[in-house]
Write a protein that holds these residues in place. Structure first.
Motif, PDB file in Angstrom:
ATOM      1  N   MET A 132       0.838  -1.181   0.000  1.00 15.11           N
ATOM      2  CA  MET A 132       0.000   0.000   0.000  1.00 15.11           C
ATOM      3  C   MET A 132       0.881   1.242   0.000  1.00 15.11           C
ATOM      4  O   MET A 132       2.012   1.199   0.453  1.00 15.11           O
ATOM      5  CB  MET A 132      -0.928  -0.012   1.207  1.00 15.11           C
ATOM      6  CG  MET A 132      -1.975  -1.103   1.137  1.00 15.11           C
ATOM      7  SD  MET A 132      -3.569  -0.649   1.855  1.00 15.11           S
ATOM      8  CE  MET A 132      -3.124  -0.073   3.458  1.00 15.11           C
ATOM      9  N   ILE A 133       0.300   2.329  -0.458  1.00 14.31           N
ATOM     10  CA  ILE A 133       1.028   3.585  -0.599  1.00 14.31           C
ATOM     11  C   ILE A 133       0.371   4.647   0.276  1.00 14.31           C
ATOM     12  O   ILE A 133      -0.842   4.840   0.225  1.00 14.31           O
ATOM     13  CB  ILE A 133       1.033   4.058  -2.061  1.00 14.31           C
ATOM     14  CG1 ILE A 133       1.689   3.013  -2.960  1.00 14.31           C
ATOM     15  CG2 ILE A 133       1.733   5.407  -2.179  1.00 14.31           C
ATOM     16  CD1 ILE A 133       1.481   3.266  -4.439  1.00 14.31           C
ATOM     17  N   LEU A 134       1.177   5.333   1.057  1.00 18.95           N
ATOM     18  CA  LEU A 134       0.708   6.459   1.851  1.00 18.95           C
ATOM     19  C   LEU A 134       1.084   7.738   1.120  1.00 18.95           C
ATOM     20  O   LEU A 134       2.254   7.942   0.788  1.00 18.95           O
ATOM     21  CB  LEU A 134       1.361   6.443   3.243  1.00 18.95           C
ATOM     22  CG  LEU A 134       1.019   7.620   4.154  1.00 18.95           C
ATOM     23  CD1 LEU A 134      -0.463   7.589   4.521  1.00 18.95           C
ATOM     24  CD2 LEU A 134       1.876   7.590   5.401  1.00 18.95           C
ATOM     25  N   VAL A 135       0.093   8.573   0.835  1.00 23.25           N
ATOM     26  CA  VAL A 135       0.327   9.854   0.178  1.00 23.25           C
ATOM     27  C   VAL A 135       0.106  10.945   1.214  1.00 23.25           C
ATOM     28  O   VAL A 135      -0.979  11.062   1.775  1.00 23.25           O
ATOM     29  CB  VAL A 135      -0.623  10.066  -1.025  1.00 23.25           C
ATOM     30  CG1 VAL A 135      -0.374  11.421  -1.678  1.00 23.25           C
ATOM     31  CG2 VAL A 135      -0.474   8.946  -2.039  1.00 23.25           C
ATOM     32  N   THR A 136       1.145  11.759   1.473  1.00 21.66           N
ATOM     33  CA  THR A 136       0.991  12.886   2.396  1.00 21.66           C
ATOM     34  C   THR A 136       0.651  14.133   1.590  1.00 21.66           C
ATOM     35  O   THR A 136       0.955  14.224   0.412  1.00 21.66           O
ATOM     36  CB  THR A 136       2.273  13.138   3.211  1.00 21.66           C
ATOM     37  OG1 THR A 136       3.314  13.573   2.329  1.00 21.66           O
ATOM     38  CG2 THR A 136       2.694  11.893   3.966  1.00 21.66           C
ATOM     39  N   GLY A 137       0.035  15.085   2.238  1.00 21.65           N
ATOM     40  CA  GLY A 137      -0.311  16.332   1.559  1.00 21.65           C
ATOM     41  C   GLY A 137      -1.524  16.204   0.665  1.00 21.65           C
ATOM     42  O   GLY A 137      -1.635  16.886  -0.350  1.00 21.65           O
ATOM     43  N   GLY A 138      -2.456  15.322   1.041  1.00 15.99           N
ATOM     44  CA  GLY A 138      -3.627  15.045   0.213  1.00 15.99           C
ATOM     45  C   GLY A 138      -4.491  16.243  -0.111  1.00 15.99           C
ATOM     46  O   GLY A 138      -5.273  16.205  -1.046  1.00 15.99           O
ATOM     47  N   GLY A 139      -4.350  17.330   0.636  1.00 14.11           N
ATOM     48  CA  GLY A 139      -5.121  18.527   0.351  1.00 14.11           C
ATOM     49  C   GLY A 139      -4.508  19.393  -0.734  1.00 14.11           C
ATOM     50  O   GLY A 139      -5.128  20.338  -1.208  1.00 14.11           O
ATOM     51  N   GLY A 140      -3.299  19.059  -1.147  1.00 12.32           N
ATOM     52  CA  GLY A 140      -2.615  19.841  -2.172  1.00 12.32           C
ATOM     53  C   GLY A 140      -2.991  19.409  -3.573  1.00 12.32           C
ATOM     54  O   GLY A 140      -3.649  18.393  -3.789  1.00 12.32           O
ATOM     55  N   TYR A 141      -2.546  20.179  -4.547  1.00  7.43           N
ATOM     56  CA  TYR A 141      -2.906  19.967  -5.941  1.00  7.43           C
ATOM     57  C   TYR A 141      -2.474  18.594  -6.448  1.00  7.43           C
ATOM     58  O   TYR A 141      -3.287  17.806  -6.913  1.00  7.43           O
ATOM     59  CB  TYR A 141      -2.280  21.078  -6.793  1.00  7.43           C
ATOM     60  CG  TYR A 141      -2.530  20.936  -8.262  1.00  7.43           C
ATOM     61  CD1 TYR A 141      -3.775  21.281  -8.795  1.00  7.43           C
ATOM     62  CD2 TYR A 141      -1.556  20.455  -9.120  1.00  7.43           C
ATOM     63  CE1 TYR A 141      -4.031  21.140 -10.144  1.00  7.43           C
ATOM     64  CE2 TYR A 141      -1.796  20.310 -10.473  1.00  7.43           C
ATOM     65  CZ  TYR A 141      -3.034  20.661 -10.982  1.00  7.43           C
ATOM     66  OH  TYR A 141      -3.279  20.517 -12.313  1.00  7.43           O
ATOM     67  N   LEU A 142      -1.191  18.282  -6.381  1.00  4.92           N
ATOM     68  CA  LEU A 142      -0.682  17.025  -6.923  1.00  4.92           C
ATOM     69  C   LEU A 142      -1.159  15.824  -6.111  1.00  4.92           C
ATOM     70  O   LEU A 142      -1.627  14.818  -6.667  1.00  4.92           O
ATOM     71  CB  LEU A 142       0.847  17.053  -6.983  1.00  4.92           C
ATOM     72  CG  LEU A 142       1.535  15.843  -7.579  1.00  4.92           C
ATOM     73  CD1 LEU A 142       1.047  15.565  -8.994  1.00  4.92           C
ATOM     74  CD2 LEU A 142       3.042  16.050  -7.579  1.00  4.92           C
ATOM     75  N   ALA A 143      -1.067  15.915  -4.803  1.00  5.48           N
ATOM     76  CA  ALA A 143      -1.449  14.779  -3.956  1.00  5.48           C
ATOM     77  C   ALA A 143      -2.931  14.452  -4.087  1.00  5.48           C
ATOM     78  O   ALA A 143      -3.317  13.289  -3.994  1.00  5.48           O
ATOM     79  CB  ALA A 143      -1.096  15.063  -2.506  1.00  5.48           C
ATOM     80  N   SER A 144      -3.782  15.459  -4.335  1.00  6.57           N
ATOM     81  CA  SER A 144      -5.210  15.185  -4.478  1.00  6.57           C
ATOM     82  C   SER A 144      -5.470  14.296  -5.692  1.00  6.57           C
ATOM     83  O   SER A 144      -6.365  13.472  -5.684  1.00  6.57           O
ATOM     84  CB  SER A 144      -6.006  16.481  -4.571  1.00  6.57           C
ATOM     85  OG  SER A 144      -5.700  17.183  -5.761  1.00  6.57           O
ATOM     86  N   TYR A 145      -4.676  14.437  -6.728  1.00  2.00           N
ATOM     87  CA  TYR A 145      -4.803  13.558  -7.887  1.00  2.00           C
ATOM     88  C   TYR A 145      -4.225  12.177  -7.594  1.00  2.00           C
ATOM     89  O   TYR A 145      -4.801  11.168  -7.947  1.00  2.00           O
ATOM     90  CB  TYR A 145      -4.104  14.156  -9.110  1.00  2.00           C
ATOM     91  CG  TYR A 145      -4.886  15.274  -9.733  1.00  2.00           C
ATOM     92  CD1 TYR A 145      -5.945  15.012 -10.598  1.00  2.00           C
ATOM     93  CD2 TYR A 145      -4.592  16.595  -9.438  1.00  2.00           C
ATOM     94  CE1 TYR A 145      -6.686  16.034 -11.154  1.00  2.00           C
ATOM     95  CE2 TYR A 145      -5.322  17.624  -9.993  1.00  2.00           C
ATOM     96  CZ  TYR A 145      -6.370  17.348 -10.850  1.00  2.00           C
ATOM     97  OH  TYR A 145      -7.096  18.368 -11.392  1.00  2.00           O
ATOM     98  N   LEU A 146      -3.080  12.140  -6.951  1.00  2.00           N
ATOM     99  CA  LEU A 146      -2.437  10.857  -6.658  1.00  2.00           C
ATOM    100  C   LEU A 146      -3.234  10.023  -5.677  1.00  2.00           C
ATOM    101  O   LEU A 146      -3.246   8.800  -5.766  1.00  2.00           O
ATOM    102  CB  LEU A 146      -1.036  11.078  -6.098  1.00  2.00           C
ATOM    103  CG  LEU A 146       0.008  11.557  -7.090  1.00  2.00           C
ATOM    104  CD1 LEU A 146       1.310  11.856  -6.369  1.00  2.00           C
ATOM    105  CD2 LEU A 146       0.237  10.525  -8.171  1.00  2.00           C
ATOM    106  N   SER A 147      -3.885  10.668  -4.721  1.00  2.00           N
ATOM    107  CA  SER A 147      -4.597   9.887  -3.724  1.00  2.00           C
ATOM    108  C   SER A 147      -5.961   9.444  -4.222  1.00  2.00           C
ATOM    109  O   SER A 147      -6.618   8.658  -3.556  1.00  2.00           O
ATOM    110  CB  SER A 147      -4.717  10.616  -2.395  1.00  2.00           C
ATOM    111  OG  SER A 147      -4.786  11.979  -2.517  1.00  2.00           O
ATOM    112  N   GLY A 148      -6.350   9.835  -5.408  1.00  2.00           N
ATOM    113  CA  GLY A 148      -7.618   9.378  -5.974  1.00  2.00           C
ATOM    114  C   GLY A 148      -7.586   7.909  -6.331  1.00  2.00           C
ATOM    115  O   GLY A 148      -8.580   7.206  -6.206  1.00  2.00           O
TER     116      GLY A 148
END
Length: 108
Positions: free
Chosen positions: A1-17
């Motif tokens: 599994m992958i943990l994405v930090t900064g999910g509220g930011g521009y790039l992370a919001s796409y990656l965490s989708g």
């Protein structure tokens, strides 16, 4: 599994989708409200992860001059906390990215 930090930011919001596991299948995306400086919560979230995509940071270089303590705390102390939690959880893979915003405004 992958943990994405900064999910509220521009790039992370796409990656965490969409998360992809070792077999290239989409896995369930679970969002957690966690400040990367919260060592206890970060340690819990880190368990079972294979990789961290670390994107949590303040990015406005001009504002960093006005609020240096807050920027240092979030960007430097937060990153150190992520790395420590990774070490404790034996997570050996990190993707770290920065924003072009750190260079300031272009005169062109």
């Amino acid at each position: 599994m992958i943990l994405v930090t900064g999910g509220g930011g521009y790039l992370a919001s796409y990656l965490s989708g969409v998360k992809v596991d070792d077999h290239s299948r989409s896995t369930h995306n679970v969002e957690h409200d966690c400040d990367v400086r919260d060592d206890a919560k970060l340690a819990l979230l880190m368990k079972g992860m294979d990789c961290v995509i670390h994107l949590a940071a303040f990015k406005d270089s001009h504002e960093s001059y006005k609020r240096p303590i807050e920027y240092w705390s979030r960007n430097v102390t937060g990153t150190i906390g992520v790395v420590k939690a990774m070490k404790e959880a034996k997570v050996n893979n990190m993707v770290f990215a920065s924003s072009a915003a750190v260079h300031g405004d272009s005169p062109y």
